[in-house]
Scaffold this motif. Sequence first.
Motif, PDB file in Angstrom:
ATOM      1  N   TYR A 142      14.064 -38.331  36.642  1.00  0.00           N
ATOM      2  CA  TYR A 142      13.834 -39.193  36.065  1.00  0.00           C
ATOM      3  C   TYR A 142      12.366 -39.288  35.494  1.00  0.00           C
ATOM      4  CZ  TYR A 142      19.076 -40.625  36.896  1.00  0.00           C
ATOM      5  OH  TYR A 142      20.021 -40.474  37.489  1.00  0.00           O
ATOM      6  N   CYS A 143      12.856 -40.210  34.125  1.00  0.00           N
ATOM      7  CA  CYS A 143      11.297 -40.551  33.547  1.00  0.00           C
ATOM      8  C   CYS A 143      10.978 -41.781  33.273  1.00  0.00           C
ATOM      9  CB  CYS A 143      10.486 -39.696  32.860  1.00  0.00           C
ATOM     10  SG  CYS A 143       8.982 -40.035  32.091  1.00  0.00           S
ATOM     11  N   ALA A 144      10.860 -42.534  34.278  1.00  0.00           N
ATOM     12  CA  ALA A 144      10.506 -43.901  33.426  1.00  0.00           C
ATOM     13  C   ALA A 144       9.581 -44.444  32.390  1.00  0.00           C
ATOM     14  CB  ALA A 144      10.177 -44.879  34.457  1.00  0.00           C
ATOM     15  N   LEU A 145       9.963 -44.797  31.065  1.00  0.00           N
ATOM     16  CA  LEU A 145       9.377 -45.122  29.740  1.00  0.00           C
ATOM     17  C   LEU A 145       9.017 -45.640  29.955  1.00  0.00           C
ATOM     18  CD1 LEU A 145      11.228 -42.178  27.728  1.00  0.00           C
ATOM     19  CD2 LEU A 145       9.130 -41.514  29.044  1.00  0.00           C
ATOM     20  N   LEU A 146       7.543 -46.742  30.451  1.00  0.00           N
ATOM     21  CA  LEU A 146       6.810 -47.903  30.325  1.00  0.00           C
ATOM     22  C   LEU A 146       6.139 -48.651  28.699  1.00  0.00           C
ATOM     23  CD1 LEU A 146       5.562 -47.829  34.116  1.00  0.00           C
ATOM     24  CD2 LEU A 146       7.528 -48.174  33.506  1.00  0.00           C
ATOM     25  N   ARG A 147       7.108 -49.385  28.533  1.00  0.00           N
ATOM     26  CA  ARG A 147       6.204 -49.972  27.509  1.00  0.00           C
ATOM     27  C   ARG A 147       5.366 -51.032  27.223  1.00  0.00           C
ATOM     28  NH1 ARG A 147       8.355 -51.444  22.068  1.00  0.00           N
ATOM     29  NH2 ARG A 147       7.655 -54.068  21.374  1.00  0.00           N
ATOM     30  N   GLY A 148       4.022 -50.697  26.518  1.00  0.00           N
ATOM     31  CA  GLY A 148       2.971 -51.845  26.657  1.00  0.00           C
ATOM     32  C   GLY A 148       2.055 -51.515  27.925  1.00  0.00           C
ATOM     33  N   ILE A 149       1.856 -49.992  28.027  1.00  0.00           N
ATOM     34  CA  ILE A 149       1.192 -49.818  28.992  1.00  0.00           C
ATOM     35  C   ILE A 149      -0.422 -49.584  28.986  1.00  0.00           C
ATOM     36  CG2 ILE A 149       0.529 -48.774  30.884  1.00  0.00           C
ATOM     37  CD1 ILE A 149       2.631 -50.712  31.651  1.00  0.00           C
ATOM     38  N   GLY A 150      -1.601 -50.446  29.014  1.00  0.00           N
ATOM     39  CA  GLY A 150      -2.769 -50.168  28.535  1.00  0.00           C
ATOM     40  C   GLY A 150      -3.825 -49.877  29.988  1.00  0.00           C
ATOM     41  N   PRO A 151      -4.423 -48.393  29.836  1.00  0.00           N
ATOM     42  CA  PRO A 151      -4.985 -47.943  31.577  1.00  0.00           C
ATOM     43  C   PRO A 151      -5.995 -49.422  31.333  1.00  0.00           C
ATOM     44  CG  PRO A 151      -4.552 -46.355  29.857  1.00  0.00           C
ATOM     45  CD  PRO A 151      -3.945 -48.095  29.511  1.00  0.00           C
ATOM     46  N   GLY A 152      -6.682 -50.078  30.628  1.00  0.00           N
ATOM     47  CA  GLY A 152      -8.177 -50.791  31.476  1.00  0.00           C
ATOM     48  C   GLY A 152      -7.022 -51.927  31.940  1.00  0.00           C
ATOM     49  N   ASN A 153      -6.017 -52.443  32.085  1.00  0.00           N
ATOM     50  CA  ASN A 153      -5.257 -53.074  32.875  1.00  0.00           C
ATOM     51  C   ASN A 153      -5.169 -52.566  34.111  1.00  0.00           C
ATOM     52  OD1 ASN A 153      -3.837 -55.061  34.703  1.00  0.00           O
ATOM     53  ND2 ASN A 153      -3.266 -55.934  32.706  1.00  0.00           N
ATOM     54  N   PRO A 154      -5.864 -53.399  35.099  1.00  0.00           N
ATOM     55  CA  PRO A 154      -6.404 -52.942  36.620  1.00  0.00           C
ATOM     56  C   PRO A 154      -4.784 -52.439  37.119  1.00  0.00           C
ATOM     57  CG  PRO A 154      -8.232 -54.552  36.279  1.00  0.00           C
ATOM     58  CD  PRO A 154      -7.192 -54.428  35.387  1.00  0.00           C
ATOM     59  N   ASN A 155      -4.255 -53.937  36.665  1.00  0.00           N
ATOM     60  CA  ASN A 155      -2.215 -53.527  37.457  1.00  0.00           C
ATOM     61  C   ASN A 155      -1.815 -52.664  36.556  1.00  0.00           C
ATOM     62  OD1 ASN A 155      -2.617 -55.264  39.540  1.00  0.00           O
ATOM     63  ND2 ASN A 155      -1.577 -56.823  38.006  1.00  0.00           N
ATOM     64  N   MET A 156      -2.377 -52.315  35.493  1.00  0.00           N
ATOM     65  CA  MET A 156      -1.373 -50.410  34.540  1.00  0.00           C
ATOM     66  C   MET A 156      -1.290 -49.579  34.897  1.00  0.00           C
ATOM     67  SD  MET A 156      -0.622 -52.787  31.114  1.00  0.00           S
ATOM     68  CE  MET A 156      -0.450 -53.832  31.654  1.00  0.00           C
ATOM     69  N   ARG A 157      -2.818 -49.297  36.272  1.00  0.00           N
ATOM     70  CA  ARG A 157      -3.263 -47.996  36.042  1.00  0.00           C
ATOM     71  C   ARG A 157      -2.402 -47.906  37.096  1.00  0.00           C
ATOM     72  NH1 ARG A 157      -8.764 -50.158  37.275  1.00  0.00           N
ATOM     73  NH2 ARG A 157      -9.652 -50.752  34.973  1.00  0.00           N
ATOM     74  N   ASN A 158      -2.638 -45.515  37.185  1.00  0.00           N
ATOM     75  CA  ASN A 158      -1.189 -45.245  36.890  1.00  0.00           C
ATOM     76  C   ASN A 158      -1.192 -45.210  38.836  1.00  0.00           C
ATOM     77  OD1 ASN A 158      -0.686 -43.875  35.163  1.00  0.00           O
ATOM     78  ND2 ASN A 158      -1.951 -42.371  35.297  1.00  0.00           N
ATOM     79  N   ASP A 159      -1.999 -45.554  39.427  1.00  0.00           N
ATOM     80  CA  ASP A 159      -1.959 -45.267  40.842  1.00  0.00           C
ATOM     81  C   ASP A 159      -1.082 -46.629  41.493  1.00  0.00           C
ATOM     82  OD1 ASP A 159      -4.008 -47.174  40.500  1.00  0.00           O
ATOM     83  OD2 ASP A 159      -5.169 -47.035  41.719  1.00  0.00           O
ATOM     84  N   LYS A 160      -1.253 -47.858  40.343  1.00  0.00           N
ATOM     85  CA  LYS A 160      -0.257 -49.193  41.161  1.00  0.00           C
ATOM     86  C   LYS A 160       0.925 -48.870  40.693  1.00  0.00           C
ATOM     87  CE  LYS A 160      -3.878 -52.633  42.091  1.00  0.00           C
ATOM     88  NZ  LYS A 160      -4.151 -53.625  41.613  1.00  0.00           N
TER      89      LYS A 160
END
Length: 185
Positions: free
Chosen positions: A6-24
């Motif tokens: 599957y792929c989860a397509l997440l809405r409203g992700i801004g990689p500048g927000n530390p909690n929205m980075r790929n590793d998290k």
Amino acid sequence: MTSTWYCALLRGIGPGNPNMRNDKLRGVFDGLGFTGVGSVLSSGNIVFATEATDTTALEDRIQAALRGELGIGGGTIVRSRSELAALVGTEPFGELQHARETYLTATFLKKPLEPVPEPFPEPEELAVRMVGYDPDARAVLAVSDNTSSSSPDFMAWLERRFGKDITTRTWLTVHRILKRMPDHT
């Protein structure tokens, strides 16, 4: 039982927000017990495998974990590898190529569009041509002329027309996501 990709397509992700980075984001999916967790670009595309088959339950489970662990409330839309492969296989854009001036986009809807309007709505005064709707992938397909400044207006039009439970990806991103998902489990 075999796993499905599957792929989860997440809405409203801004990689500048530390909690929205790929590793998290990947950490949340790992914590849910999914396997093969990976990210595609930095705009909220997480691929994973699981034995679960109820996509609505997966969306709810993922969104609850994202909200609870990272404070992300934007929205989650899940598509299987087979749904994305079928969509790509229809070649809805024909010979058109995704380019800086012309974006080919797929807007994924959380719920099916029922009934599908005939004729399909066209945004007025925007440099966008609607290609149509793929009911199996629950995706609205469009071509945007990026030489004009109507892109932000198009996103607002999509939300007004189809609601906020949507997320848009470029056709190039859809292809990248599909390449990250093995065609076997």
